[in-house]
Design an enzyme around this catalytic site. Structure first.
Site, PDB file in Angstrom:
ATOM      1  N   ILE A  58       0.841  -1.206   0.000  1.00 45.65           N
ATOM      2  CA  ILE A  58       0.000   0.000   0.000  1.00 45.65           C
ATOM      3  C   ILE A  58       0.873   1.253   0.000  1.00 45.65           C
ATOM      4  O   ILE A  58       0.651   2.174  -0.780  1.00 45.65           O
ATOM      5  CB  ILE A  58      -0.957  -0.009   1.204  1.00 45.65           C
ATOM      6  CG1 ILE A  58      -1.894  -1.214   1.076  1.00 45.65           C
ATOM      7  CG2 ILE A  58      -1.745   1.283   1.290  1.00 45.65           C
ATOM      8  CD1 ILE A  58      -2.765  -1.460   2.255  1.00 45.65           C
TER       9      ILE A  58
ATOM     10  N   GLY B  69      -7.158  -4.894  -2.359  1.00 47.35           N
ATOM     11  CA  GLY B  69      -6.095  -4.682  -3.341  1.00 47.35           C
ATOM     12  C   GLY B  69      -5.365  -3.380  -3.059  1.00 47.35           C
ATOM     13  O   GLY B  69      -5.937  -2.413  -2.561  1.00 47.35           O
TER      14      GLY B  69
ATOM     15  N   GLY C 281      -3.138 -13.103  -4.627  1.00 47.25           N
ATOM     16  CA  GLY C 281      -2.742 -12.061  -3.667  1.00 47.25           C
ATOM     17  C   GLY C 281      -3.902 -11.455  -2.890  1.00 47.25           C
ATOM     18  O   GLY C 281      -3.748 -10.421  -2.250  1.00 47.25           O
TER      19      GLY C 281
ATOM     20  N   LYS D 115     -13.842  -5.092  10.808  1.00 47.76           N
ATOM     21  CA  LYS D 115     -14.548  -4.101   9.989  1.00 47.76           C
ATOM     22  C   LYS D 115     -15.948  -3.854  10.517  1.00 47.76           C
ATOM     23  O   LYS D 115     -16.404  -2.696  10.596  1.00 47.76           O
ATOM     24  CB  LYS D 115     -14.613  -4.572   8.531  1.00 47.76           C
ATOM     25  CG  LYS D 115     -13.238  -4.630   7.881  1.00 47.76           C
ATOM     26  CD  LYS D 115     -13.298  -5.300   6.524  1.00 47.76           C
ATOM     27  CE  LYS D 115     -11.915  -5.381   5.897  1.00 47.76           C
ATOM     28  NZ  LYS D 115     -11.849  -6.305   4.779  1.00 47.76           N
TER      29      LYS D 115
END
Ligand code: ADP
Ligand code: ASP
Ligand code: MG
Length: 813
Positions: A473, A795, A662, A680
């Site tokens: 990231i 992602g 991934g 979350k």
């Protein structure tokens, strides 16, 4: 006729004097030239005088000063013409040596002697310049202007006797009209012919006095910057030049520290309506900043943000002051009688206290004067013993338009407050042309830049960003930032500077912002070993305006620092879920700190990566809506698995594929056990107003126990294979009922559960592709059909984009 004044910054080296001569050559009429001492010389003379008085050596400095003048002569005059100038300069330096010698013998330095010593700065520069000008201007003569400006005997800051002065100057000019007069700035004399000075920076004033006496058409102040800028360019990089100012504006802002012009300069010019133009010796093409009476109305609400770097304050308070009309009168006439310049005064409306600011070297004297004058009141405790507080600065915003523009003060205080700049005292000038605040000196640069950004919003605002984490990231974010820089600059008026980067191994800082095309090699080669506590300490110590800390890690370590970072008025952006899904108390503390310190705590990417989920929920809550139900699929991995577990392939094969693509954590069970999903849901529930803890979330296990308990990832896959029937059974149950398998989190009546469900085609979660996330909010307003947000929820690209959006949102505040 024009008066041209060249400041110390424009004289003192051969090349700057060369520039001065070029300017004179291009001046059409015969001007009068006023010059200051060479740059730094007045300070050096003060220093030498004090050294002499305190029996410290000054001789070396005197020699250096002498040779500095000789060098200019050598550089600018042919050898044959040099000697006469040397001998004249020598006379001055011998006199100066004698005077300093006397000070050393007597160990006494009166204000009168000090002024005499200072006068050599201007006398030597005038002499030197008039001689080096001779080859192009044979009519150049040095004028010791001290004899032509008559003052009182207030040495150091003498008051001009205007009628006498004007007569003297006019008479002198009558006789020397054909010469090019190179006149000493700054120095004057009293009735007895003793040298006095007009106050530091006083050469500007000399120019104005001459201009008024001779009714000049213009005063040009030649210095080393492009006129008057919106702030001191040494402190605010983005400061820009102003085309014009009114006399009052120029007066106020020079009074509040804009050193480029000396405040008393305005009065003589104003009285004769003579325009003053501030020009740059080193950039002659710059047209100049005009100070004149008929200024065009300006669109800028304020013109300049100025500052006085070093100030001390004294605070006088006590019940004895209430209702005593003469009290402040007594205080301030005492200070003025003793020539203590009060820079700023504020008085509380209850009249319970008066705070005033003075230059640091006046503070102790002011204190002693108060002790004496108010002895009785102090002893009887009607007023408290005052103390001196130092290490402070004044920041002032100045502009005539401020009067008509509401909200100026709030914009000022908001910019200071958001950046953690504590305001110690506030004063608004009665003219309403300025608001000035006293702040800590350590915060001055940050305060000036933050306020400049806040008022000149048409300029680019700079965000200073410190990034933790250089994994997927972090890396992607740097790439995106680098690519988007030009767009941000042109469309968002925003400039993002990454000032520090750290991963778990190395860390690096930059004072000007790191080059994001090079960050990897810089972090490898020019860095220091990583130390999180140090990283944060350094970030705070840099004390930058509009500062943001970005946590792109998945580690618990940075979380411990969030609260203190927020409390240092630095915004926090995090994609790391650990902070917000820890204890509720911790979550609440982050929110509270952000609110109290008026900074941002953004974590959009904690849920659904870059999808606007947190923001949507926040908007609903802020607008007073009530969330009755949330349903969501927030695990990209699990979505992917169930979306693909439809044909012939076995469950374990699809998990493997998700891992290869991934989507999963290194151990896929971290996704499949529902823990990430739980975090979350917990964050969403908290944001929806429910103070839940981790144990309040019910997680239905999707996997058989044996899979969860496998010793390694390898064994976990074996267990999945062994349990193939279990998964096949789930699949066939679902398909025979025309349903799809979905792992769904729900918040209903304040209760959170995550369960494996089979949904039919009528359910909005039935159609979901790839690793998409989906969330449905049912609220008072969205009762019939829920508000749905759907899209890619995992992602690096989308997560980094979400972090990026959070950064922009801080910038747009
Ligand atoms: P000189 O020797 O020419 O009289 P000064 O040092 O007295 O020059 O004044 C020029 C300096 O004033 C500039 O170099 C600049 O750093 C400082 N300054 C402070 N505030 C401002 C401002 N608002 N605009 C321009 N210059 C400023
Ligand atoms: N040389 C004097 C000073 O440094 C006067 C001036 O430069 O204007 O204060
Ligand atoms: Mg000056």
């Amino acid at each position: 006729m024009k008066i041209l004044k060249f400041g110390g910054t424009s004289v003192g080296t051969a090349s700057s004097i060369q520039a001065l001569l070029e300017i004179l050559k291009s001046t059409k009429e015969n001007p009068i030239v006023v010059v200051s001492a060479f740059a730094g010389v007045t300070n050096q003379l003060i220093d030498m005088a004090e050294c002499a008085c305190q029996e410290q050596p000054y001789e070396e400095q005197l020699k250096e000063l002498e040779s500095r003048h000789y060098e200019v002569v050598r550089a600018l005059l042919p050898a044959a013409a040099q000697n006469p100038v040397f001998s004249k300069l020598k006379i001055y330096f011998n006199e100066l040596e004698d005077i300093l010698g006397s000070v050393a013998t007597l160990k006494e330095l009166s204000a009168q002697t000090r002024d005499l010593i200072l006068s050599y700065g201007e006398r030597c520069s005038t002499l030197t310049i008039s001689h080096v000008a001779k080859p192009c201007f044979p009519n150049a003569i040095a004028v010791d202007g001290s004899a032509l400006i008559r003052t009182d005997s207030n040495f150091g800051q003498a008051k001009v006797d205007t009628p006498v002065t004007e007569q003297l100057i006019q008479a002198y000019y009558q006789e020397h009209q054909d010469s090019l007069l190179i006149v000493t700035g700054f120095i004057s004399s009293n009735e007895q012919g003793r040298i006095t000075t007009l106050g530091r920076g006083g050469s500007d004033y000399t120019a104005s006095i001459w201009a008024a006496a001779l009714d000049a058409s213009e005063i040009q102040i030649w210095t080393d910057v492009d006129g008057m800028l919106t702030a001191d360019p040494r402190m605010v990089e983005k400061a820009f030049s102003l085309p014009e100012l009114s006399y009052t504006e120029a007066m106020e802002l020079s009074y509040f520290g804009a050193k480029v012009i000396y405040p008393p300069t305005m009065a003589p010019a104003f009285s004769r309506k003579i325009p003053i133009v501030i020009k740059n010796t080193f950039n002659v093409d710059f047209e100049g900043t005009y100070i004149r009476h008929d200024v065009q109305p300006s669109k800028l609400p304020l013109k300049v943000i100025s500052s006085i770097n070093d100030i001390s304050i004294l605070n006088l308070s006590g019940s004895g002051m209430v209702g005593k009309a003469g009290f402040s009168g007594r205080l301030f006439s005492l200070l003025s009688r003793e020539q203590i310049n009060v820079v700023l005064i504020t008085q509380s409306s209850s009249e319970h206290s008066i705070t005033f600011a003075v230059k640091p070297n006046d503070a102790v004297q002011a204190l002693n004067l108060i002790y004496k004058e108010f002895e009785l009141e102090l002893q009887s405790k009607k007023i408290e013993y005052p103390e001196v507080e130092s290490g402070l600065s004044v920041l002032a915003i100045v502009g005539e338009n401020m009067k008509h523009t509401p909200g100026m003060a709030s914009r000022l205080f908001n910019a200071l407050g958001r950046n953690g700049v504590n305001v110690r005292a506030i004063a608004q000038g009665s003219s309403e042309y300025n608001i000035s605040v006293i702040i800590n000196k350590a915060d001055l640069s940050k305060g000036l830049n933050a306020v400049h950004d806040a008022f000149y919003s048409e300029l680019r605002k700079t965000l200073h960003v410190f990034c933790l984490g250089t994994g997927n990231i972090g890396k992607t974010l740097f790439n995106q930032l680098r690519k988007q820089m030009p767009f941000l600059a042109s469309n968002n008026d925003l400039e993002v500077k990454v000032m520090g980067i750290s991963n778990t191994r190395q860390m690096v800082f930059s004072d000007i912002g790191l080059d994001l095309a090079q960050w990897e090699s810089v972090l490898q080669n020019d860095s220091q070993p990583a130390d999180l506590a140090q990283f944060i300490k350094h970030m705070k110590a840099m004390n930058l305006p509009n500062c943001v800390f970005v946590d792109n890690t998945a580690s618990p370590a940075p979380v411990d620092y969030y609260e203190q970072i927020l409390k240092s008025s630095i915004s926090v952006i995090t994609c790391n879920k650990i902070g917000n899904s820890g204890s509720y108390a911790q979550y609440a503390a982050f929110k509270q700190a952000a609110r109290t310190y008026n900074v941002d705590f953004y974590y959009e990417t904690n849920v659904g990566a870059g999808l606007p989920i947190i923001r949507t929920l926040k908007d609903l809550m802020l607008s007073g809506d009530k969330v009755s139900r949330i349903e969501a699929i927030l695990s990209g991995t699990i979505s992917y698995i169930f979306n693909n577990f439809t044909g012939d392939r076995q469950f374990h094969e699809i998990v493997r594929e998700a891992q290869e693509k991934g989507f999963t954590e290194p151990d896929p069970r971290d996704d499949l056990n529902g823990k990430d999903f739980m975090r979350k849901m917990l964050i969403l529930a908290r944001d929806a107003g429910y103070p839940l803890e981790e144990q309040d979330v019910v997680i239905e296990n999707m996997l058989p126990e044996s899979c969860l308990n496998a010793a390694s990832v390898g064994e976990f896959y074996q267990e999945l294979e062994k349990n193939n029937d279990y998964f096949e059974n789930l699949k066939s149950q679902a398909s025979s009922a025309n349903k799809a398998l979905r792992y769904i989190g729900s918040l209903v009546d304040g209760k959170v559960a995550i369960t494996l469900q089979m949904v039919d085609a009528s359910h909005s979660f039935y159609i979901l592709s790839g690793s998409d996330n989906i969330i449905a909010f049912t609220t008072e307003r969205y009762k019939e059909r829920p508000l749905v947000v759907k899209g890619p929820g995992a992602g690096a690209e989308v997560t980094a984009a979400g972090v990026f959006a959070d950064i922009i949102n801080v910038g747009n505040k």
